[in-house]
Enzyme design. Structure first.
Site, PDB file in Angstrom:
ATOM      1  CG  HIS A   1      75.446 -46.757 -24.960  1.00 30.29           C
ATOM      2  ND1 HIS A   1      76.361 -47.407 -25.105  1.00 30.29           N
ATOM      3  CD2 HIS A   1      75.108 -47.074 -23.616  1.00 30.29           C
ATOM      4  CE1 HIS A   1      76.795 -48.214 -24.327  1.00 30.29           C
ATOM      5  NE2 HIS A   1      75.963 -48.021 -23.004  1.00 30.29           N
TER       6      HIS A   1
ATOM      7  CD  GLU B   1      73.228 -48.370 -17.395  1.00 26.72           C
ATOM      8  OE1 GLU B   1      72.139 -48.268 -16.706  1.00 26.72           O
ATOM      9  OE2 GLU B   1      73.906 -49.351 -17.987  1.00 26.72           O
TER      10      GLU B   1
END
Length: 192
Positions: free
Chosen positions: A13, A88
């Site tokens: 990201h 994550e």
């Protein structure tokens, strides 16, 4: 060297407000900065000449990754799937804490994305063995080429697994935002 996994394009990201301030994100939310949005547009330009017609677009469901995926693929009409396996690494009680106030022991294992020890030693966190197991299961279930929009540490582990490397190799892999990691037939390339 042939790989048992299909061709992959792995993206981290774009930069977030917490990346800038030095705060641990883990499973918490922090919005993309203007630079982070620009990094997503850079990834979009990198992929513009790649034939992705046979590839599935799969994003972490976490907002920073999904926002990045929408910036890259939203206007092109690509279907964006989400999968929690791309989240994550969970950093437990360290989520939301400033890196400067955390204490790690031993070799920090520095990378361009910060010390790996923050993720390996996070109190109540997921840890690298569990993350590897999650990434192995995800990659093992892929039926064809894919573009994966994920996070810094998860990206490193996905690439370690796809390249059949030990966890320690995470520190040797390139990182960063605004790039695309291309893996095919056991080879790894950074597209800029």
């Amino acid at each position: 060297m042939a790989s048992r996994y299909p061709e992959l394009y792995i993206l981290r990201h774009g930069e977030t407000e917490w990346n800038v301030s030095g705060r641990m994100q883990g499973r918490l939310h922090s919005p993309l900065t203007e630079k982070g949005i620009a990094q997503a547009h850079t990834q979009q330009r990198i992929l513009a000449n790649v034939d992705l017609s046979a590839a599935r677009i799969i994003s972490s469901p976490q907002i920073r990754a999904l926002h990045t995926a929408l910036e890259i693929f939203g206007d092109a009409g690509h279907e964006i799937n989400t999968d929690p396996s791309l989240r994550e690494i969970d950093v437990g009680k360290w989520q939301g804490r400033m890196r400067a106030e955390l204490s790690i022991s031993g070799d920090p294992r520095m990378t361009v994305d910060g010390p790996l020890a923050f993720y390996e030693q996070a109190e109540g966190g997921e840890g690298f063995p569990a993350l590897r197991q999650r990434c192995e299961a995800f990659l093992g279930a892929l039926a064809g080429p894919a573009v994966l929009v994920t996070h810094g540490i998860t990206s490193r582990m996905l690439r370690v697994v796809a390249l059949n490397l030990p966890n320690e190799a995470m520190e040797d892999l390139p990182g960063g935002q605004g790039v695309v990691f291309h893996l095919k037939d056991g080879h790894h390339e950074v597209l800029k």
